[in-house]
Write an enzyme that holds these catalytic residues in place. Sequence first.
Site, short mmCIF file in Angstrom:
data_model
loop_
_atom_site.label_atom_id
_atom_site.label_comp_id
_atom_site.label_asym_id
_atom_site.label_seq_id
_atom_site.Cartn_x
_atom_site.Cartn_y
_atom_site.Cartn_z
N GLU A 15 39.97 38.48 31.76
CA GLU A 15 38.81 39.31 31.46
C GLU A 15 39.19 40.57 30.68
O GLU A 15 38.48 40.99 29.76
CB GLU A 15 38.09 39.71 32.76
N ARG A 41 37.31 43.54 36.67
CA ARG A 41 38.71 43.55 36.20
C ARG A 41 38.91 44.36 34.94
O ARG A 41 40.01 44.83 34.67
CB ARG A 41 39.11 42.10 35.86
N LYS A 100 43.13 16.94 40.06
CA LYS A 100 41.91 17.59 40.53
C LYS A 100 40.89 16.49 40.88
O LYS A 100 40.71 15.56 40.10
CB LYS A 100 41.36 18.53 39.44
C1 TPP Z 1 39.17 36.84 37.79
C2 TPP Z 1 38.48 35.51 37.86
N1 TPP Z 1 37.95 34.96 36.75
C3 TPP Z 1 37.32 33.77 36.82
C4 TPP Z 1 37.22 33.08 38.00
C5 TPP Z 1 36.42 31.79 38.09
N2 TPP Z 1 37.28 30.66 38.43
C6 TPP Z 1 37.33 30.14 39.66
S1 TPP Z 1 38.36 28.85 39.78
C7 TPP Z 1 38.76 28.96 38.17
C8 TPP Z 1 39.72 27.98 37.59
C9 TPP Z 1 41.04 28.08 38.23
O1 TPP Z 1 41.88 27.14 37.66
P1 TPP Z 1 43.21 26.75 38.38
O2 TPP Z 1 43.92 27.98 38.82
O3 TPP Z 1 43.96 25.85 37.48
O4 TPP Z 1 42.74 26.01 39.69
P2 TPP Z 1 42.06 24.58 39.86
O5 TPP Z 1 40.59 24.84 40.05
O6 TPP Z 1 42.33 23.76 38.65
O7 TPP Z 1 42.69 24.04 41.07
C10 TPP Z 1 38.08 29.99 37.54
C11 TPP Z 1 38.17 30.34 36.11
C12 TPP Z 1 37.79 33.68 39.13
N3 TPP Z 1 37.72 33.11 40.34
N4 TPP Z 1 38.42 34.87 39.03
#
Ligand code: TPP
Length: 631
Positions: free
Chosen positions: A376, A404, A288
Site C-alpha cells: 500500500e 499503512r 491453494k
Molecule cells: C496490508 C494488507 N493488504 C491487503 C490484504 C488483503 N489480503 C488478504 S489475503 C491476501 C493475499 C495473501 O496472499 P498470500 O500471502 O500468498 O496467502 P494465500 O492467500 O495465497 O495463502 C491479501 C492481498 C491484507 N490482508 N493486508
Amino acid sequence: MIPKNGPLLSKVNLPSDLKKLDIEELPALCAEIRQYIIEVMSVNPGHLGASLGTVELAVALHYVYDTPFDKIIWDVGHQAYAHKILTGRKDRFHTIRKLQGISGFPKMSESEYDAFGVGHSSTSVSAALGMGVAASLSKEENRHHVAVIGDGAMTGGMAMEALNNAGVSNANLLVILNDNQIAIDKNVGAIHDYLADIVTSRTYNKFRDKIWLLMGGGTRYGKNSRAIVKQLGNAVKTTLLRGGNLFEAFNFRYFGPVDGNDVIRVVKLLTDMKNIKGPKLLHIHTVKGKGFEKAEKDQTVYHAPGVFDMTTGNIKEDKCQGMAPKYQTVFGRTIIELAEMNAKIVGITPAMSTGCSLNLMMSKMPDRTFDVGIAEQHAVTFSAGMAASGFIPFCNIYSTFMQRAYDQIIHDVALQNLHVVFCLDRGGLVGEDGATHHGTYDLAYLRCIPNMTIAAPMNEEELRDLMYTAQLPGMGPFAIRYPKGRGVMPQWKTPFNKLEPGKGRMIRDGRDVAIITIGHVGNYATEACTILEESGISAAHFDLRYLKPLDESLLHDIFSRFTRIITVEDGCIAGGMGSAVLEFMAANGYHSRVVRLGVPDKFIEQGSVGELHHQCGYDAEGIIKAVKERN
Ligand SMILES: Cc1ncc(C[n+]2csc(CCOP(=O)(O)OP(=O)(O)O)c2C)c(N)n1
C-alpha cells in the site's frame, strides 16, 4: 457422519491429543479436518482456499512444536482455520466470523495458541523476531518462534524489513514461506517470478536428479548421500537462479522447496530443523484450495467464495436480478468510462484487483492498470510519481489497508498537492472480517491533512459523479470513500455531473430536528425521516457529500434554523464528520444540541454489517431512537 466426529478428529481437541497419534495417522486426520472446513464454510462463508492449503502445515506444526510455549505466528491469518480447529475451538468453529462467534483471524484474546493477532498482511516475521529477541533476553533459549507467511504476503515491504533485521540477529526464528504461487489474484512482481524459478527450475531439478543417479541413487555413499546431493544442489541452485538465493542473502539458512501438503514429509523436516539455531527459512509449496476440486481450479473466486454446495462446489449466487449493484462494480465500470474519455487516467491497486473490481479495467486496458503487489505504501508513492509526471492515478485501496500508507499520503501526495484520486473501498464497518478490517478511521485520519478533498457518496450516482469530478483539471489529492456491498440504485448508469467540492445538499426539509449524514448511511436517515413523520416528528435531512471542504453555508443555514442536530456517519465518532460539525459550531458561536452517531471509541468485532450498524446505534432504528430520546 459430521467430520468433526470422524475417527481421528473426534479424539483431537488440543495439540496434546494430536501428539498421541501415530505419524502414519496424520494424513487421515488431515482429510477429516479438510472435510470439516469444507462443510462449515459451505454454509458459513469464510476464507476457504487458503485454509484448505495449510491443513497439513497446521497439523505438522502442532505435532512437532510444543505450543503454546513455542510460538506460531500466522501471517494475515486467513489460512489458520485448521490451527483453530486443533487448538480448542473445534466445537465453536461453526460460529467463525459470526456475531459473538470466534474470529476469522488469530486473536490473542481468543486463545493462548494465537501467539499474535493478525488480519493485515506481512507482519508475521517482525512479530516472530520480536518474540525471538525477547526470548533471548529472558534466557528462554529453548523457545521456538515460527512465522508462516505466504508468497503474496512476502511481497509486502514489512516482510522485507523484517528479514533484513532478522538476518543479523541470532534469534531462534523459523520462517515458513507458504508458496502457493497466488495471492487473492495472481501474485505479481519480481519476488513472485523468483519463487516460481525456484519451484519450477527444471534445469536445477534435472541436475539434482542427475547427481542423485550418478551417485547410484544413494547406494554408493550410503547415509551421507542425501546431504551431499543437497549441498551440491544448493550450490547449483545459487548459480542457476538469478542472483543467488535471496533468503541466503538475508543471512537465513534456506531449506526447500518441499511439498507442504505432504504432512509426513513436513513433520520430519520440521523435527530435523528444530535443532538448527538462528534464522532459517523453509520454503514449502502448497496448493491453494487443496482437496476441493473447484477451489483448486478457480483459486481467486474460492479465496472466499461465499455459500456453496459442499458436494458440487457450485457457488450459491444471491438472487441479484433487479437489485442495486455493488459500489465495487460501479467503481470498476465507471473508471473504464472515464479512462476512455481521459487518456491520463490510470488505475492502481495493491493486490486487490478483483475485490475492488479494477480487474475490469485490467482486462480492457492492461497498459493503464497496475497491480503493484501487497504494497500500500508503494502504491501511494507510485501514484504520486505518476501524478508528478502528469497522469491522474485512481489509486484504489481498502480503507483499512490505507492505514499503512498514512505518511505517503501526507508526505508524497498532499504536501506536493498532487492530483491523485484515492478510492477508499470498504469504508465503514465491513462485517464478518471484524476488527482488523473495519474501515472506520479514514474520515478522521484524512480530515486533518491539508490540501485533501474528502467525499463519500450516498448512492451509485454520487459515486460516479464524484469520480468524474475528481479527475477534472485543477483538482489536487481527492479521496472518495464508499462501503462494501450494494448501493440503492438498480438504474445506476447515470450521466456524469460535476459535484462542486464543498457543496452538500438538502434531501428533505423539516422543523424539529436536523439530521446531517455523509455517505451511504444517509439512506438510513431517509428511512428514519419517513418513519418519524408518521409519528408526527418533522426531521430535516442533509447529505454533506464532502467532509472537506465543509459546506459552511449549508451548516450556517442548519445551525441558524435548528437547535437539535444529529450527525450520522459510518466511521469513528472521534475526529470524524460529527467532530467537524462540532468544530464548526464552536468556531461560529452557535449553541445547538448536537448528538453524534457513529462508531464508538472501541474496537468492534465481527458480525453482519446490519448487525454491527445496529449495535453501534446508527441504523434507521438507532437514528429514530436518538431523535426520540432527546425529543
Ligand atoms: C496490508 C494488507 N493488504 C491487503 C490484504 C488483503 N489480503 C488478504 S489475503 C491476501 C493475499 C495473501 O496472499 P498470500 O500471502 O500468498 O496467502 P494465500 O492467500 O495465497 O495463502 C491479501 C492481498 C491484507 N490482508 N493486508
